[in-house]
Design an enzyme around this catalytic site. Structure first.
Site, PDB file in Angstrom:
ATOM      1  CG  ASN A 104      -5.973   5.120   1.030  1.00 46.48           C
ATOM      2  OD1 ASN A 104      -5.786   6.603   1.129  1.00 46.48           O
ATOM      3  ND2 ASN A 104      -5.625   4.256   1.230  1.00 46.48           N
ATOM      4  CG  ASP A 158      -1.686 -10.991   0.155  1.00 49.51           C
ATOM      5  OD1 ASP A 158      -0.855 -11.051   1.000  1.00 49.51           O
ATOM      6  OD2 ASP A 158      -3.028 -10.024  -0.856  1.00 49.51           O
ATOM      7  CG  HIS A 186      -3.995  -6.740   0.249  1.00 48.70           C
ATOM      8  ND1 HIS A 186      -2.498  -7.675   0.369  1.00 48.70           N
ATOM      9  CD2 HIS A 186      -2.982  -5.804   0.448  1.00 48.70           C
ATOM     10  CE1 HIS A 186      -1.478  -7.029  -0.109  1.00 48.70           C
ATOM     11  NE2 HIS A 186      -2.212  -5.978   0.138  1.00 48.70           N
TER      12      HIS A 186
HETATM   13  P1  NAD Z   1       1.017   5.466  -5.011  1.00 44.82           P
HETATM   14  O1  NAD Z   1       0.900   7.417  -3.924  1.00 44.82           O
HETATM   15  O2  NAD Z   1       2.161   6.073  -6.046  1.00 44.82           O
HETATM   16  O3  NAD Z   1       0.306   6.656  -6.091  1.00 44.82           O
HETATM   17  C1  NAD Z   1      -1.168   6.209  -5.530  1.00 44.82           C
HETATM   18  C2  NAD Z   1      -1.972   7.311  -6.626  1.00 44.82           C
HETATM   19  O4  NAD Z   1      -3.558   7.618  -6.234  1.00 44.82           O
HETATM   20  C3  NAD Z   1      -1.578   8.824  -6.473  1.00 44.82           C
HETATM   21  O5  NAD Z   1      -1.367   9.760  -8.110  1.00 44.82           O
HETATM   22  C4  NAD Z   1      -2.557   9.935  -5.990  1.00 44.82           C
HETATM   23  O6  NAD Z   1      -2.696  11.309  -6.647  1.00 44.82           O
HETATM   24  C5  NAD Z   1      -4.062   8.540  -6.748  1.00 44.82           C
HETATM   25  N1  NAD Z   1      -5.019   9.318  -5.220  1.00 44.82           N
HETATM   26  C6  NAD Z   1      -5.067   9.674  -4.516  1.00 44.82           C
HETATM   27  N2  NAD Z   1      -6.135   9.917  -4.184  1.00 44.82           N
HETATM   28  C7  NAD Z   1      -7.065   9.882  -5.530  1.00 44.82           C
HETATM   29  C8  NAD Z   1      -8.537   9.825  -5.577  1.00 44.82           C
HETATM   30  N3  NAD Z   1      -9.077  10.023  -4.410  1.00 44.82           N
HETATM   31  N4  NAD Z   1      -9.161   9.791  -6.407  1.00 44.82           N
HETATM   32  C9  NAD Z   1      -8.128   9.666  -8.131  1.00 44.82           C
HETATM   33  N5  NAD Z   1      -6.857   9.534  -7.341  1.00 44.82           N
HETATM   34  C10 NAD Z   1      -6.314   9.633  -6.076  1.00 44.82           C
HETATM   35  O7  NAD Z   1       0.514   4.347  -4.629  1.00 44.82           O
HETATM   36  P2  NAD Z   1       0.664   3.378  -5.192  1.00 44.82           P
HETATM   37  O8  NAD Z   1       1.950   2.468  -4.749  1.00 44.82           O
HETATM   38  O9  NAD Z   1      -0.017   3.626  -6.357  1.00 44.82           O
HETATM   39  O10 NAD Z   1      -0.268   2.624  -4.322  1.00 44.82           O
HETATM   40  C11 NAD Z   1      -1.549   2.730  -4.304  1.00 44.82           C
HETATM   41  C12 NAD Z   1      -2.668   1.469  -3.441  1.00 44.82           C
HETATM   42  O11 NAD Z   1      -2.430   0.279  -3.205  1.00 44.82           O
HETATM   43  C13 NAD Z   1      -2.271   2.194  -1.941  1.00 44.82           C
HETATM   44  O12 NAD Z   1      -3.195   2.359  -1.172  1.00 44.82           O
HETATM   45  C14 NAD Z   1      -1.300   1.002  -2.077  1.00 44.82           C
HETATM   46  O13 NAD Z   1      -1.363  -0.094  -0.837  1.00 44.82           O
HETATM   47  C15 NAD Z   1      -2.133   0.005  -2.791  1.00 44.82           C
HETATM   48  N6  NAD Z   1      -1.864  -1.493  -3.189  1.00 44.82           N
HETATM   49  C16 NAD Z   1      -2.462  -2.136  -2.708  1.00 44.82           C
HETATM   50  C17 NAD Z   1      -1.970  -3.916  -2.853  1.00 44.82           C
HETATM   51  C18 NAD Z   1      -2.307  -5.271  -3.125  1.00 44.82           C
HETATM   52  O14 NAD Z   1      -2.007  -6.090  -2.806  1.00 44.82           O
HETATM   53  N7  NAD Z   1      -3.806  -4.697  -2.335  1.00 44.82           N
HETATM   54  C19 NAD Z   1      -0.594  -3.785  -3.612  1.00 44.82           C
HETATM   55  C20 NAD Z   1       0.069  -2.419  -3.736  1.00 44.82           C
HETATM   56  C21 NAD Z   1      -0.226  -0.983  -4.195  1.00 44.82           C
HETATM   57  C1  LMR Z   2       1.947  -4.716  -0.472  1.00 49.08           C
HETATM   58  O1  LMR Z   2       1.226  -5.926  -0.392  1.00 49.08           O
HETATM   59  O2  LMR Z   2       3.072  -4.899  -1.207  1.00 49.08           O
HETATM   60  C2  LMR Z   2       0.912  -3.420  -0.480  1.00 49.08           C
HETATM   61  O3  LMR Z   2      -0.415  -3.799  -0.332  1.00 49.08           O
HETATM   62  C3  LMR Z   2       1.748  -2.437  -0.466  1.00 49.08           C
HETATM   63  C4  LMR Z   2       1.920  -2.964   1.285  1.00 49.08           C
HETATM   64  O4  LMR Z   2       1.127  -1.795   1.746  1.00 49.08           O
HETATM   65  O5  LMR Z   2       1.840  -3.225   1.913  1.00 49.08           O
END
Ligand code: NAD
Ligand code: LMR
Length: 345
Positions: A104, A158, A186
């Site tokens: 990433n 969180d 996180h």
């Molecule tokens: P997902 O796999 O369902 O969706 C991710 C999307 O991002 C996909 O559609 C993919 O095609 C797209 N993508 C990938 N690279 C890209 C780029 N360079 N440009 C544009 N789009 C791109 O995943 P999700 O469940 O939607 O989660 C997305 C991210 O958020 C993950 O890294 C997950 O770990 C993170 N997340 C963080 C938190 C937090 O609290 N910080 C919470 C939930 C998810």
């Molecule tokens: C979460 O906290 O649920 C997200 O960051 C997704 C993960 O990888 O735990």
């Protein structure tokens, strides 16, 4: 007529955005301002994105002025007021969020460059894709014109989790729990801090079951993301969307008087945390401005927990030095934050 807000969202066809986009389009976090959505995806996900855009049209949201679809950040970030960086790979069972760095990190370097060139100079950027704190550092370091105060990291999931655990334990409404803080990364080193909590305006300190808090609650909050994956088979999505809405609403409209929330923001040495990290602190917001809460008393236990999560972020920063362009940071006066380490531009 109120000026519309242009909101760019990456990863728009992914799981988090399946909930998020409809709530943005309904105007939830932005105080009923008209919205223009600029949705960004990888070329291979554009077909799904087109379907999602049709569904957005079919909702006839009164505040949604337009939806445009983009397969590159260079077009998708043009003139945006807000950029929500969700698009990134999620982890699966058995992985830590740090394991996502190799896949990433490059995404955020590229998107940072595009933000610096094409977004409004006043853009506000929320980083969600994991590992979110270090991805934010990479995005900012590559965004020539952006000050670190323009980026924040999602820690609200969180924060909400900690609030949920505490309110269920105490048998009170989550709304009555105030002054909770989650410090640091996180990640499983994060420190959910209940030491300053007020319940219905009164300090909880003496009413807190310290053994339960230290031995159960902290670990449950730290590992909640993993627990959801183990039960559901996929990472949290709707709760993440809720957290993004809460974070954006507080950032734009302001936090409630007397309360604070948790956001990952750039550190300048507050509470002894190393400068130059995107670190979660207790913050208040007013008119789009974020202030770290000052003067909270931290006992030795809190200091130890904060030090542990800080050390993890320092290790993550060390692992991505090649993506932190030294010359550009020096021009902006920042290299001294982590010394002249082995950075390549
Ligand atoms: P997902 O796999 O369902 O969706 C991710 C999307 O991002 C996909 O559609 C993919 O095609 C797209 N993508 C990938 N690279 C890209 C780029 N360079 N440009 C544009 N789009 C791109 O995943 P999700 O469940 O939607 O989660 C997305 C991210 O958020 C993950 O890294 C997950 O770990 C993170 N997340 C963080 C938190 C937090 O609290 N910080 C919470 C939930 C998810
Ligand atoms: C979460 O906290 O649920 C997200 O960051 C997704 C993960 O990888 O735990």
């Amino acid at each position: 007529m109120t000026q519309p807000l242009t909101v760019a969202v990456t990863g728009a066809a992914g799981s988090v955005c399946q909930s998020l986009l409809f709530r943005l389009a309904a105007g939830e976090p932005f105080g009923q301002r008209p919205i223009r959505l600029q949705l960004i995806e990888r070329p291979e996900a554009m077909q799904v994105l087109r379907g999602l855009a049709m569904e957005l049209e079919d909702c006839a949201f009164p505040l949604l002025e337009s939806v445009t679809l983009h397969d590159s950040p260079e077009t998708g970030f043009v003139d945006c007021d807000y950029a929500l960086l969700v698009g990134a790979k999620p982890r699966s069972a058995g992985m830590q969020r740090i394991d996502l760095l190799k896949d990433n990190a490059e995404i955020f370097a590229k998107q940072g460059k595009a933000l610096g060139q094409y977004a409004k100079p006043t853009v506000k950027v929320l980083v969600v894709g994991n590992p979110a704190n270090t991805n934010a550092l990479i995005a900012w370091a590559n965004a020539e014109r952006l000050s670190p105060s323009q980026l924040t990291v999602l820690m609200r999931l969180d924060h909400n989790r900690a609030k949920g655990f505490l309110s269920r334990k105490l048998g009170v409404s989550p709304q009555s729990v105030e002054r909770l803080a989650v410090w640091g990364n996180h990640a499983s080193t994060q420190f959910p801090d209940a030491n300053h909590v007020h319940i219905n305006g009164q300090p909880l300190r003496r009413g807190l079951d310290i053994d339960w808090y230290r031995e159960i609650m902290i670990g449950e909050v730290q590992l909640r993301g993993e627990a959801v994956i183990n039960v559901k088979g996929r990472t949290s999505a709707a709760s993440a969307a809720q957290a993004i809405i809460d974070h954006l609403r507080d950032w734009m409209i302001g936090t409630s008087t007397g309360d604070f929330v948790s956001m990952g923001v750039f550190s300048h040495g507050e509470y002894g945390v190393a400068p130059g990290l995107f670190f979660s602190f207790p913050v208040t917001c007013r008119h789009g401005h974020v202030d770290i809460v000052e003067g909270l008393e931290l006992d030795d236990f809190c200091k130890k927990m904060i030090r542990e999560t800080e050390q993890e972020l320092l290790r993550e920063r060390q692992a991505v030095l090649s993506l932190l362009p030294e010359k550009s940071l020096a021009r902006r006066g920042f290299t001294s934050l982590w010394g002249s380490l082995d950075c390549a531009e």
